[in-house]
Write an enzyme that holds these catalytic residues in place. Structure first.
Site, PDB file in Angstrom:
ATOM      1  N   HIS A  63       0.864  -1.186   0.000  1.00  0.00           N
ATOM      2  CA  HIS A  63       0.000   0.000   0.000  1.00  0.00           C
ATOM      3  C   HIS A  63       0.899   1.234   0.000  1.00  0.00           C
ATOM      4  O   HIS A  63       2.126   1.122   0.111  1.00  0.00           O
ATOM      5  CB  HIS A  63      -0.980  -0.009   1.173  1.00  0.00           C
ATOM      6  CG  HIS A  63      -0.343   0.108   2.528  1.00  0.00           C
ATOM      7  ND1 HIS A  63       0.539  -0.823   3.026  1.00  0.00           N
ATOM      8  CD2 HIS A  63      -0.454   1.056   3.508  1.00  0.00           C
ATOM      9  CE1 HIS A  63       0.929  -0.465   4.240  1.00  0.00           C
ATOM     10  NE2 HIS A  63       0.346   0.682   4.550  1.00  0.00           N
ATOM     11  N   HIS A  65       1.373   3.882   2.041  1.00  0.00           N
ATOM     12  CA  HIS A  65       1.843   4.654   3.201  1.00  0.00           C
ATOM     13  C   HIS A  65       3.369   4.744   3.121  1.00  0.00           C
ATOM     14  O   HIS A  65       4.040   3.794   2.721  1.00  0.00           O
ATOM     15  CB  HIS A  65       1.417   3.987   4.520  1.00  0.00           C
ATOM     16  CG  HIS A  65       0.003   4.336   4.898  1.00  0.00           C
ATOM     17  ND1 HIS A  65      -0.802   3.508   5.644  1.00  0.00           N
ATOM     18  CD2 HIS A  65      -0.745   5.440   4.616  1.00  0.00           C
ATOM     19  CE1 HIS A  65      -1.986   4.089   5.813  1.00  0.00           C
ATOM     20  NE2 HIS A  65      -1.977   5.260   5.198  1.00  0.00           N
ATOM     21  N   ASP A  67       5.892   4.573   5.049  1.00  0.00           N
ATOM     22  CA  ASP A  67       6.820   3.613   5.674  1.00  0.00           C
ATOM     23  C   ASP A  67       6.940   2.313   4.874  1.00  0.00           C
ATOM     24  O   ASP A  67       7.715   1.441   5.238  1.00  0.00           O
ATOM     25  CB  ASP A  67       6.422   3.331   7.138  1.00  0.00           C
ATOM     26  CG  ASP A  67       5.004   2.820   7.302  1.00  0.00           C
ATOM     27  OD1 ASP A  67       4.110   3.282   6.578  1.00  0.00           O
ATOM     28  OD2 ASP A  67       4.783   1.949   8.175  1.00  0.00           O
ATOM     29  N   HIS A  68       6.188   2.195   3.792  1.00  0.00           N
ATOM     30  CA  HIS A  68       6.275   0.991   2.943  1.00  0.00           C
ATOM     31  C   HIS A  68       6.856   1.293   1.562  1.00  0.00           C
ATOM     32  O   HIS A  68       7.120   0.375   0.805  1.00  0.00           O
ATOM     33  CB  HIS A  68       4.895   0.339   2.794  1.00  0.00           C
ATOM     34  CG  HIS A  68       4.385  -0.214   4.088  1.00  0.00           C
ATOM     35  ND1 HIS A  68       4.281  -1.565   4.344  1.00  0.00           N
ATOM     36  CD2 HIS A  68       3.985   0.417   5.224  1.00  0.00           C
ATOM     37  CE1 HIS A  68       3.838  -1.748   5.578  1.00  0.00           C
ATOM     38  NE2 HIS A  68       3.650  -0.564   6.133  1.00  0.00           N
ATOM     39  N   HIS A 144      -7.317  -1.810   5.306  1.00  0.00           N
ATOM     40  CA  HIS A 144      -6.483  -0.789   5.933  1.00  0.00           C
ATOM     41  C   HIS A 144      -7.131   0.573   5.675  1.00  0.00           C
ATOM     42  O   HIS A 144      -8.235   0.650   5.151  1.00  0.00           O
ATOM     43  CB  HIS A 144      -5.072  -0.903   5.341  1.00  0.00           C
ATOM     44  CG  HIS A 144      -3.999  -0.219   6.136  1.00  0.00           C
ATOM     45  ND1 HIS A 144      -3.923  -0.283   7.499  1.00  0.00           N
ATOM     46  CD2 HIS A 144      -2.940   0.534   5.739  1.00  0.00           C
ATOM     47  CE1 HIS A 144      -2.874   0.410   7.909  1.00  0.00           C
ATOM     48  NE2 HIS A 144      -2.263   0.924   6.863  1.00  0.00           N
ATOM     49  N   ASP A 214      -0.171  -3.783   5.676  1.00  0.00           N
ATOM     50  CA  ASP A 214      -0.851  -3.474   6.931  1.00  0.00           C
ATOM     51  C   ASP A 214      -2.333  -3.834   6.811  1.00  0.00           C
ATOM     52  O   ASP A 214      -2.921  -3.632   5.760  1.00  0.00           O
ATOM     53  CB  ASP A 214      -0.767  -1.985   7.219  1.00  0.00           C
ATOM     54  CG  ASP A 214       0.661  -1.501   7.481  1.00  0.00           C
ATOM     55  OD1 ASP A 214       1.580  -2.309   7.509  1.00  0.00           O
ATOM     56  OD2 ASP A 214       0.839  -0.288   7.633  1.00  0.00           O
ATOM     57  N   HIS A 272       6.027  -5.425  12.151  1.00  0.00           N
ATOM     58  CA  HIS A 272       5.385  -4.116  12.048  1.00  0.00           C
ATOM     59  C   HIS A 272       5.005  -3.588  13.431  1.00  0.00           C
ATOM     60  O   HIS A 272       3.888  -3.122  13.677  1.00  0.00           O
ATOM     61  CB  HIS A 272       4.160  -4.164  11.111  1.00  0.00           C
ATOM     62  CG  HIS A 272       3.740  -2.807  10.615  1.00  0.00           C
ATOM     63  ND1 HIS A 272       2.792  -2.040  11.240  1.00  0.00           N
ATOM     64  CD2 HIS A 272       4.164  -2.063   9.563  1.00  0.00           C
ATOM     65  CE1 HIS A 272       2.633  -0.900  10.577  1.00  0.00           C
ATOM     66  NE2 HIS A 272       3.461  -0.893   9.561  1.00  0.00           N
TER      67      HIS A 272
END
Ligand SMILES: [Zn+2]
Length: 305
Positions: A63, A65, A67-68, A144, A214, A272
């Site tokens: 996805h 976000h 942090d990914h 999510h 996530d 995570h």
């Protein structure tokens, strides 16, 4: 057995800590590398783990976000400086291609290879998104705060092993061996038929690895994950922080373990982690109570399948 291993490069969540990197993993399947998520610093972790950039051709992003995904531009810039020529395939939800192209054009001048974007389906279903002769990659529906999916890697069963003794005994020519491996039998000059099963030993079964992060708890995924060898599942929060997990569309360690138990997976690896936990033993204990074959992910860990 041929190589199928997962290198954990990052298993922290969005708020950076010195203990954990943001999400990133690299799967080595028969010497081909597949990346899942690419948080900040991923290219450095690849170097630290002695993973060769030249063997990486496919990147799957769960996805959008930060942090990914925020490690991707530096990674492409490095690949560019290293003079890569083979294409790089990136699988992500819309509008990733639109967002990334100007960054790549501006920061990674004259990329000497093509970056091929593949848009992931938005609907919540299992889709086959990649296939070669060793593996199939399917999306896993997740829930999510934005479009998100997991990835299921299913190794294709290798070809059966040939029985050398039978080949020698029947004087089968070498050029026929490949046909026999593919499923054919053999008829002798005297007309006696030997079926494929008498000429081979069965191959090992194909192994499987699932990545779910996530996501909030998705109990309906149990049948999709049934019997996978290793499930990596996010366990951002402890049981006591369950309301926070629900609010932010994340899972607790107990929920990750419940899914592992219901799907009867071989092993569960959780990660995570929220930065609020100084020590993740609490998460491990909560998960292990439900599903004993649980381990904590950590940077540098290599999971052998
Ligand atoms: Zn997220």
């Amino acid at each position: 057995m041929e190589k199928f291993e997962v290198h954990i490069l990052g298993c922290g969540s969005a708020l950076p800590t010195l203990r954990h990197n943001p999400s990133a993993q690299v799967i080595n399947l028969r010497e081909k590398l597949f990346m899942i998520d690419c948080g900040e610093g991923t290219q450095l972790s690849m170097r630290r783990n002695h993973l060769k950039f030249s063997k990486l051709s496919h990147i799957f992003l769960s996805h959008l976000h930060g942090d990914h995904v925020l490690g991707l531009v530096p990674l492409i810039s490095t690949l560019s400086l290293l003079g890569r020529t083979q294409p790089l395939h990136i699988y992500a939800h819309a509008p990733f291609e639109e967002l990334m192209k100007p960054w790549i054009d501006f920061f990674c001048h004259s990329v000497p290879f093509s970056v091929e974007f593949h848009t992931l389906p938005k609907d919540n279903a299992l889709h086959l998104i990649f296939e070669d002769r060793s593996v199939e990659v399917h999306t896993i529906p997740l829930s999510h705060r934005m479009a998100s999916c997991g990835f299921l890697f299913r190794e294709k069963a290798p070809l059966p092993h040939i029985r050398r003794d039978m080949i020698d005994f029947l004087h089968i020519p070498v050029y026929e061996i490949n046909r026999i491996k593919q499923g054919e039998g053999w008829t002798t000059e005297e007309g006696e038929f030997y079926p494929h099963e008498r000429l081979t030993y069965p191959a090992e079964r194909g192994r499987s690895y699932a990545y779910c992060s996530d996501t909030s708890f998705c109990p309906l995924n149990a049948p999709l994950l049934s019997g996978v060898d290793v499930l990596y599942h996010e366990a951002t929060f402890s049981k006591a922080d369950g309301p926070r997990a629900a609010q932010t569309c994340h899972s607790t360690a107990e929920q990750a373990a419940t899914l592992a138990k219901n799907a009867a997976v071989g092993r569960l690896v959780i990660g995570h982690y929220s930065s609020r936990y100084e020590d993740e033993t609490l998460l491990l204990n909560e998960a292990s109570e439900v599903f004993p074959h649980t381990e904590l992910a950590s940077e540098g860990m290599v999971i052998q399948l």
